[in-house]
Design a protein around this motif. Sequence first.
Motif: not given
Length: 165
Positions: A21, A23, A27-31, A94-95, A97-98
């Motif tokens: 976990c 980043t 690449d970022d992913r959005v949950d 990732y949510t 993180s984004d």
Amino acid sequence: MKLFTKLPLLALLVILTFSSCSTDSIDDRVDAIELNLENVQAKSIEVEILNLINDHRQSLGLKPLADLNIVKSVAHSHTDYMVDNDEVSHANFYTRSDYLKANVGALKVSENVAYGYSTAQGVVNAWLKSESHKENIEGDFTHFDISAEKNINDRWYFTNIFIKK
């Protein structure tokens, strides 16, 4: 023969399931989950954990990390999620993180989670004995914060988020 054609797909699934976990290079992913953010007062166990982590960093000649209310709020949202689901996890990392990248200019984000430790020293010691958790504690970050919440059985859940600005 069909097994060999599906093996690369299975290997990719395993890699994605057990990824770290962090980043810094992915690449970022959005949950699809919304963060329920709120201002939360720090508990004494949380303050103690932050102090223990900074004491450890300083003992190695590393700069202490600054706490940040928005990081605490994001950590709190995830700790509540773990308590509600009665499981320790990095779900929806990732949510988080984004959100931190978009709202505080985080360049990288990482987190440690834990469950069941009854003292600040206990959870920090456990993280320091785990290579990946220790890397986060000793990593190239500038800010951090933590959330600790008890479940209905009085067992603690912890989310410790680290960011670099």
